[in-house]
Design an enzyme around this catalytic site. Structure first.
Site, mmCIF file in Angstrom:
data_model
loop_
_atom_site.group_PDB
_atom_site.id
_atom_site.type_symbol
_atom_site.label_atom_id
_atom_site.label_comp_id
_atom_site.label_asym_id
_atom_site.label_seq_id
_atom_site.Cartn_x
_atom_site.Cartn_y
_atom_site.Cartn_z
ATOM 1 N N TYR A 144 47.063 35.354 38.872
ATOM 2 C CA TYR A 144 47.186 36.806 38.913
ATOM 3 C C TYR A 144 45.790 37.404 38.822
ATOM 4 O O TYR A 144 45.010 37.026 37.945
ATOM 5 C CB TYR A 144 48.044 37.294 37.741
ATOM 6 C CG TYR A 144 48.220 38.799 37.661
ATOM 7 C CD1 TYR A 144 47.681 39.523 36.605
ATOM 8 C CD2 TYR A 144 48.932 39.491 38.626
ATOM 9 C CE1 TYR A 144 47.841 40.903 36.513
ATOM 10 C CE2 TYR A 144 49.103 40.875 38.546
ATOM 11 C CZ TYR A 144 48.548 41.576 37.484
ATOM 12 O OH TYR A 144 48.709 42.944 37.408
ATOM 13 N N ASP A 239 37.817 34.273 38.779
ATOM 14 C CA ASP A 239 38.384 35.413 38.048
ATOM 15 C C ASP A 239 38.390 35.025 36.564
ATOM 16 O O ASP A 239 39.285 34.317 36.104
ATOM 17 C CB ASP A 239 39.792 35.705 38.561
ATOM 18 C CG ASP A 239 40.490 36.757 37.712
ATOM 19 O OD1 ASP A 239 41.610 37.167 38.078
ATOM 20 O OD2 ASP A 239 39.936 37.167 36.665
ATOM 21 N N LYS A 267 39.168 42.518 29.788
ATOM 22 C CA LYS A 267 39.613 42.103 28.453
ATOM 23 C C LYS A 267 38.476 42.005 27.429
ATOM 24 O O LYS A 267 37.979 43.027 26.966
ATOM 25 C CB LYS A 267 40.410 40.787 28.552
ATOM 26 C CG LYS A 267 41.653 40.903 29.448
ATOM 27 C CD LYS A 267 42.416 39.617 29.531
ATOM 28 C CE LYS A 267 43.446 39.634 30.628
ATOM 29 N NZ LYS A 267 44.663 40.355 30.280
HETATM 30 P P1 KE4 Z 1 43.969 44.335 34.370
HETATM 31 O O1 KE4 Z 1 43.945 45.163 35.609
HETATM 32 O O2 KE4 Z 1 45.368 44.232 33.790
HETATM 33 O O3 KE4 Z 1 42.918 44.793 33.329
HETATM 34 O O4 KE4 Z 1 43.506 42.850 34.729
HETATM 35 C C1 KE4 Z 1 44.194 42.155 35.736
HETATM 36 C C2 KE4 Z 1 43.987 40.665 35.542
HETATM 37 C C3 KE4 Z 1 43.095 40.009 36.364
HETATM 38 N N1 KE4 Z 1 42.865 38.678 36.231
HETATM 39 C C4 KE4 Z 1 43.499 37.952 35.273
HETATM 40 C C5 KE4 Z 1 43.207 36.494 35.149
HETATM 41 C C6 KE4 Z 1 44.421 38.586 34.396
HETATM 42 O O5 KE4 Z 1 45.061 37.837 33.451
HETATM 43 C C7 KE4 Z 1 44.671 39.958 34.523
HETATM 44 C C8 KE4 Z 1 45.655 40.697 33.628
HETATM 45 N N2 KE4 Z 1 46.406 39.886 32.735
HETATM 46 C C9 KE4 Z 1 47.714 40.388 32.370
HETATM 47 C C10 KE4 Z 1 48.332 39.395 31.394
HETATM 48 N N3 KE4 Z 1 48.456 38.087 31.906
HETATM 49 C C11 KE4 Z 1 47.652 41.756 31.821
HETATM 50 C C12 KE4 Z 1 48.887 42.214 31.073
HETATM 51 C C13 KE4 Z 1 49.568 43.326 31.805
HETATM 52 O O6 KE4 Z 1 49.706 43.244 33.052
HETATM 53 O O7 KE4 Z 1 50.000 44.269 31.104
#
Ligand code: KE4
Length: 428
Positions: A144, A239, A267
């Site tokens: 993701y 990523d 994060k």
């Molecule tokens: P954000 O746009 O949510 O800040 O980041 C996206 C993203 C990008 N790359 C990786 C490896 C990530 O894990 C994420 C976001 N992680 C999720 C949880 N696995 C965020 C939680 C959510 O969607 O509320």
């Protein structure tokens, strides 16, 4: 556990917010039940609106590596807010955190701050396309990278020739430029490349997957991708939104000794405030506006409060690298305890762990990619999730997430977690 106030608040929230949440995973759809509303969190503990105290293994999905309400971060934000909350102008603190990040992370010379991991990954792909002059990208099923259109893709009918949208609103036109490969399967990546010769700008992946549960790279996988990118004039994008400043000060690049061309962050780098970033050497980064032709922008990018939180966090991690060994040891201790607890309950399970990332899969087969993760018993996971919650242990409300370990967790907290796991497992 009493969740009356969370239920009442969820009812109200659903009247004015789609699904009552501002990010879908919070709605507990994958595990059932009513989402918990947080009141506050300090250290390793989360206090919900019903007064329940929970040991938190989500930690805002990764940022709280030192625990919630970490004083140097909170104080930095308070002091900065007194001078104004946003200017839309360059500020010195952006240079400070940029220079610190560049000093901590290998193979980067410049970094651009944005407001989320999605924005970081979306911008990194646009930069790779602009720099290479090629349109297609390879991503891996189960990884993701945020909710940008190019990433909301599932395998198309001609799996190695084009992707298909996995969300309405994503166009076929966008999807055709995203190719899906199988994590930990270099032969599959080679086949995708061969079927799209000279059309692929980049490969993007989580160097340790955290969105299929935790799935470490197989030996040689990352180095193999590096070689494929070098041999086919493609950029390799790590990523590191999840792994950055968590697996090591220099993230997965430092831990595995494999060089990415572009690295994305989120994060931890924001200390809990909205910060994403992407970074590379100067030749690639200077392709970005205002220097180069690749456009990317943001009103709140480099926001002073977010920079203050992020700088305080990175300073702590840079000056106290013992944190990484400490959270790794705590995760190994937890792993051992969970393994013994689940084994004694005679359950079919496997535990994946790398550094301070760990996940339980109720499957007796190794979990090495999305398909094997999806074959695990989700019903058992749902019961496990609610059982642990009832014991005051808050893990991610989805089998396709990793547990996030923070250094505020004590060994007593870990023993409490292990005892809860033993009690819950015996009743699954
Ligand atoms: P954000 O746009 O949510 O800040 O980041 C996206 C993203 C990008 N790359 C990786 C490896 C990530 O894990 C994420 C976001 N992680 C999720 C949880 N696995 C965020 C939680 C959510 O969607 O509320």
């Amino acid at each position: 556990m009493n969740y009356q106030r969370s239920s009442a608040l969820f009812h109200e929230a659903q009247k004015v917010i789609p699904g009552g949440v501002n990010s879908p995973v919070r709605a507990f759809k994958a595990v059932g039940g009513t989402p918990i509303f947080a009141e506050k969190a300090v250290g390793a503990y989360l206090y919900d609106v019903d007064g329940n105290k929970l040991i938190d293994y989500i930690n805002s999905w990764g940022p709280m590596i030192l625990g919630h309400a970490y004083k140097p971060v909170v104080n930095a934000v308070i002091e900065k807010a007194k001078k104004g909350t946003s200017f839309g102008m360059p500020t010195e603190i952006e240079t400070e955190i940029a220079a610190l990040a560049v000093s901590m992370v290998p193979n980067i010379e410049k970094i651009r701050f944005v407001n989320s991991g999605t924005e970081a990954c979306m911008s990194a792909v646009r930069l790779a396309r602009g720099y290479t002059g090629k349109d297609k990208i390879i991503k891996f099923a189960g990884c993701y990278h945020g909710h940008s259109d190019s990433f909301l893709i599932q395998a198309g009918s001609g799996a190695i020739t084009f992707g298909a949208p996995n969300s309405p609103g994503v166009t076929e036109g966008t999807a055709k430029d995203t190719l899906l490969a199988t994590y930990n399967d270099l032969k599959n990546v080679e086949a995708v490349i061969a079927a799209n010769k000279n059309e692929i700008a980049c490969i993007i992946l989580e160097p340790v997957a955290g969105n299929m549960g935790c799935i470490p790279p197989a030996n040689g996988f990352l180095a193999g991708l590096r070689k494929l990118c070098d041999d086919n004039n493609m950029l390799l994008i790590f990523d590191e939104v999840m792994t950055g400043f968590r697996l090591a000060p220099g993230g997965a690049q430092e831990l595995f000794g494999v060089k990415a061309d572009i690295v994305t962050f989120g994060k931890v780098i924001g200390g809990g405030l909205p910060v994403g970033a992407f970074a590379a050497n100067s030749e690639i980064m200077d392709y970005l506006a205002p220097l180069g032709p690749v456009y990317q922008a943001g009103t709140l990018s480099g926001n002073p409060l977010a920079m203050a939180a992020g700088l305080a966090m990175l300073k702590e991690l840079n000056e106290n690298s013992g944190v990484f060994e400490s959270i790794n040891k705590k995760t190994a201790y937890l792993h051992k305890g969970l393994q013994e607890a689940l084994t004694s309950a005679k359950l079919k399970f496997t535990i994946n762990r790398l550094g301070s990332m760990i996940s339980i899969h109720f499957s007796e087969k190794p979990v090495t990619d999305f398909n094997s993760a999806a074959e695990a018993n989700n019903d058992t996971f749902k019961k496990f999730f609610h059982g642990m919650l009832n014991e005051g242990i808050y893990i991610a409300p989805s089998a396709f997430e990793t547990w996030f370990i923070c250094d505020a967790l004590s060994y007593e907290d870990l023993d409490t977690t292990i005892a809860a796991c033993k009690k819950v497992a015996e009743n699954l």
